[in-house]
Design a protein around this motif. Structure first.
Motif, PDB file in Angstrom:
ATOM      1  N   VAL A  69       0.783  -1.258   0.095  1.00 32.70           N
ATOM      2  CA  VAL A  69      -0.011   0.182  -0.183  1.00 32.70           C
ATOM      3  C   VAL A  69       1.039   1.126  -0.212  1.00 32.70           C
ATOM      4  CG1 VAL A  69      -1.770   1.372   1.189  1.00 32.70           C
ATOM      5  CG2 VAL A  69      -1.858  -1.197   1.194  1.00 32.70           C
ATOM      6  N   GLY A  70       1.960   1.270   0.904  1.00 35.62           N
ATOM      7  CA  GLY A  70       2.948   2.409   0.843  1.00 35.62           C
ATOM      8  C   GLY A  70       3.462   2.696  -0.327  1.00 35.62           C
ATOM      9  N   ALA A  71       3.944   1.597  -1.162  1.00 34.01           N
ATOM     10  CA  ALA A  71       4.416   1.724  -2.445  1.00 34.01           C
ATOM     11  C   ALA A  71       3.602   2.273  -3.470  1.00 34.01           C
ATOM     12  CB  ALA A  71       5.220   0.228  -2.897  1.00 34.01           C
ATOM     13  N   LEU A  72       2.419   1.776  -3.527  1.00 32.56           N
ATOM     14  CA  LEU A  72       1.658   2.212  -4.506  1.00 32.56           C
ATOM     15  C   LEU A  72       0.985   3.790  -4.299  1.00 32.56           C
ATOM     16  CD1 LEU A  72      -0.746  -0.708  -4.867  1.00 32.56           C
ATOM     17  CD2 LEU A  72       1.252  -0.034  -6.512  1.00 32.56           C
ATOM     18  N   LEU A  73       0.779   4.207  -3.289  1.00 32.89           N
ATOM     19  CA  LEU A  73       0.664   5.535  -2.730  1.00 32.89           C
ATOM     20  C   LEU A  73       1.823   6.386  -2.858  1.00 32.89           C
ATOM     21  CD1 LEU A  73      -1.379   5.196   0.750  1.00 32.89           C
ATOM     22  CD2 LEU A  73      -2.458   5.660  -1.497  1.00 32.89           C
ATOM     23  N   GLY A  74       2.909   5.965  -2.612  1.00 31.73           N
ATOM     24  CA  GLY A  74       4.158   6.435  -3.092  1.00 31.73           C
ATOM     25  C   GLY A  74       4.292   6.785  -4.544  1.00 31.73           C
ATOM     26  N   ALA A  75       3.788   5.859  -5.290  1.00 32.68           N
ATOM     27  CA  ALA A  75       3.949   5.927  -6.861  1.00 32.68           C
ATOM     28  C   ALA A  75       2.848   6.954  -7.453  1.00 32.68           C
ATOM     29  CB  ALA A  75       3.538   4.599  -7.495  1.00 32.68           C
ATOM     30  N   ALA A  76       1.798   6.867  -6.712  1.00 28.29           N
ATOM     31  CA  ALA A  76       0.760   7.767  -7.057  1.00 28.29           C
ATOM     32  C   ALA A  76       1.237   9.555  -6.737  1.00 28.29           C
ATOM     33  CB  ALA A  76      -0.564   7.735  -6.471  1.00 28.29           C
ATOM     34  N   ALA A  77       1.741   9.692  -5.425  1.00 26.81           N
ATOM     35  CA  ALA A  77       2.263  10.971  -5.271  1.00 26.81           C
ATOM     36  C   ALA A  77       3.473  11.249  -6.031  1.00 26.81           C
ATOM     37  CB  ALA A  77       2.706  10.817  -3.687  1.00 26.81           C
ATOM     38  N   LEU A  78       4.506  10.435  -6.490  1.00 32.94           N
ATOM     39  CA  LEU A  78       5.582  11.003  -7.047  1.00 32.94           C
ATOM     40  C   LEU A  78       5.054  11.206  -8.710  1.00 32.94           C
ATOM     41  CD1 LEU A  78       7.989   8.278  -5.808  1.00 32.94           C
ATOM     42  CD2 LEU A  78       8.434  10.823  -5.786  1.00 32.94           C
ATOM     43  N   LEU A  79       3.963  10.401  -9.164  1.00 38.06           N
ATOM     44  CA  LEU A  79       3.671  10.623 -10.388  1.00 38.06           C
ATOM     45  C   LEU A  79       2.695  12.045 -10.623  1.00 38.06           C
ATOM     46  CD1 LEU A  79       3.179   9.639 -13.166  1.00 38.06           C
ATOM     47  CD2 LEU A  79       0.865   8.546 -12.579  1.00 38.06           C
TER      48      LEU A  79
END
Length: 500
Positions: free
Chosen positions: A239-249
């Motif tokens: 979950v953290g990785a996917l949320l991080g991916a969305a924020a970075l995108l």
């Protein structure tokens, strides 16, 4: 208008570079080969270097994650530093990393070497495609070149399974990496000998902030998706990785709007059919990579085929792929690029639907051969046409970036599709296990994966019908002899001077 026609009639014929095209196609084949060559050998690799279940998955994921995350950076580097130069550097790294993987005596060294292979591939794929676009201007010559490109790209997936099976059974798993290293050296020599040198490269600065942001975003996305296959979607790390991916995108989008030398210039998505081509390529990639993951597993685990027989079983698919790629330009000229893409996606969807009828007591001839041929034909035509749509009309200074983008969408789409389909197949198998024998439960999971894959491509075909529709007569992606119609006019053609 008459002056235009006179200029076209007097235009020199497109240059012929058969040896260069062969070298560039071989580079693309090598990249695709490395994606699937380890699949058949995973049990032997696990025993050889003492891998756990999670570690075995990372033999595949380390390559795909690095490859997918750095493709855009590789494409932009090719535009700014010189495409031929970046291609040769990528091939050199790829060969060294392949040799290191074969010599690896521990799981840490093996996984690190696979990641280095992915870094080399991220330089090779976009640079090779950009050089090809520079050597073959829009017209029938480019259509034939992309036909070759599509043939070797599709054959690389099937060829990896075949070669992996042969080498693993004959000499052991290290030889799959030794063979890739040796083949890459031959490709490097061919590129140095046959791909012409050119002076100059595109002007501009490297967008370091944008590159770091999008690379971290893609890394988080691919890592989260691949990790979810083993830990589940609710795991805090996933979950953290996917949320991080969305924020970075989101941060990447904001950064790119404010930078004059953006990594992905907004103009790229307003050129030709770049946006449509990349969206459809992502959907195709989500099925393509998963196919070469699940099909060998069904052949080995359910049909009890040996690694050699499993690899040989991919030959009809590879042959159909090459046949379809060779016919793709002719199909496009006859019915138009949009109709060709739609028909190819529907054909592949029908093949996958047919493949979803596999059974635990089935056979290769009765359940795998026919669907494989149909899938091979459809995949190859779709790949050729979508690659053409994704680079057609792109300005010369963005040719490497466009090549990196279409490869990124396929690779990231593949990571998403494989993670989702593997989770689906595992869930179906787990649910069926208490009520059915083990092989029937496994087969139920594979059937579900193939059926959902067919549905994805059916949706993609409908989208292709809408997104590639143009007013007036259809303009094919491979027969552009009348010149570009994009907003940039003749200057939009990739320049051979950018090959350096």
């Amino acid at each position: 208008m008459n002056l235009q026609r006179t200029q076209l009639d007097l235009a020199p014929p497109a240059p012929r570079h058969p040896a260069a095209l062969a070298a560039l196609a071989a580079a693309q084949f090598t990249v695709m080969l490395a994606t699937s060559i380890v699949n058949v050998a995973l049990p032997q690799i696990r025993a050889g270097v003492g891998l756990s279940d999670g570690g075995t998955t990372w033999v595949v994921n380390a390559y795909g994650l690095t490859f997918g995350a750095l493709l855009l950076a590789g494409g932009r580097a090719a535009d700014l530093l010189g495409r031929r130069r970046v291609l040769m550097a990528g091939l050199t790294l790829f060969a060294v990393a392949s040799l290191a993987a074969g010599l690896a005596g521990s799981s840490t060294v093996l996984i690190a070497a696979r990641a280095a292979q992915g870094l080399g591939a991220a330089a090779i794929a976009p640079a090779a495609l950009a050089v090809t676009m520079g050597l073959f201007p829009s017209g029938p010559g480019r259509g034939k070149a992309l036909g070759v490109w599509g043939a070797v790209s599709g054959a690389g997936g099937a060829g990896g399974v075949l070669l992996g099976g042969v080498l693993t059974q004959a000499w052991g798993w290290p030889w799959i990496f030794y063979a890739v290293a040796f083949g890459t050296v031959l490709v490097l020599v061919a590129v140095a000998a046959f791909v012409p040198r050119a002076t100059g490269r595109e002007a501009g600065e490297f967008d370091l902030l944008g590159t770091v942001t999008v690379t971290l975003s893609l890394t988080c996305l691919v890592w989260g998706l691949t990790t979810a296959r083993g830990t589940g979607w609710t795991d805090t790390r996933v979950v953290g990785a996917l949320l991080g991916a969305a924020a970075l995108l989101a941060a990447f989008v904001v950064i790119e709007r404010r930078r004059p030398n953006a990594l992905i210039p907004p103009r790229l998505f307003t050129t030709g059919q770049v946006a449509a081509g990349n969206l459809l390529m992502a959907l195709l990639g989500s099925v393509w990579i998963a196919l070469f993951f699940f099909l060998p597993l069904y052949q080995q685990q359910v049909l009890k085929m040996s690694p050699l027989a499993t690899g040989a079983g991919q030959l009809p698919l590879a042959a159909a792929n090459m046949l379809g790629a060779a016919a793709a330009p002719r199909i496009s000229r006859r019915i138009g690029a949009g109709a060709a893409v739609t028909s190819a996606l529907f054909t592949t969807a029908l093949g996958l639907l047919w493949l979803s009828r596999i059974s635990a007591d089935g056979s290769y001839l009765g359940h795998v051969l026919g669907p494989s041929i149909l899938i091979g034909l459809g995949l190859s035509v779709a790949f050729v046409q979508l690659t053409a749509l994704s680079v057609d009309g792109v300005p010369g200074q963005d040719a490497g970036l466009a090549g990196g983008l279409v490869n990124t969408t396929r690779q990231v789409g593949g990571a998403i599709g494989l993670a989702a389909l593997a989770t689906l197949a595992g869930s179906v198998t787990t649910h069926a296990s208490p009520r059915r024998p083990h092989l029937e439960a496994l087969t139920a999971g594979y059937r579900a994966a193939f059926m959902v894959s067919a549905a994805i491509l059916a949706v993609a075909a409908l989208l292709a019908l809408l997104l590639t529709r143009r007013a007036g007569r259809p303009r094919t992606a491979t027969a552009l002899a009348t010149g570009p119609t994009g907003p940039t006019g003749p200057a939009s053609e990739p320049r051979t001077a950018g090959i350096s």
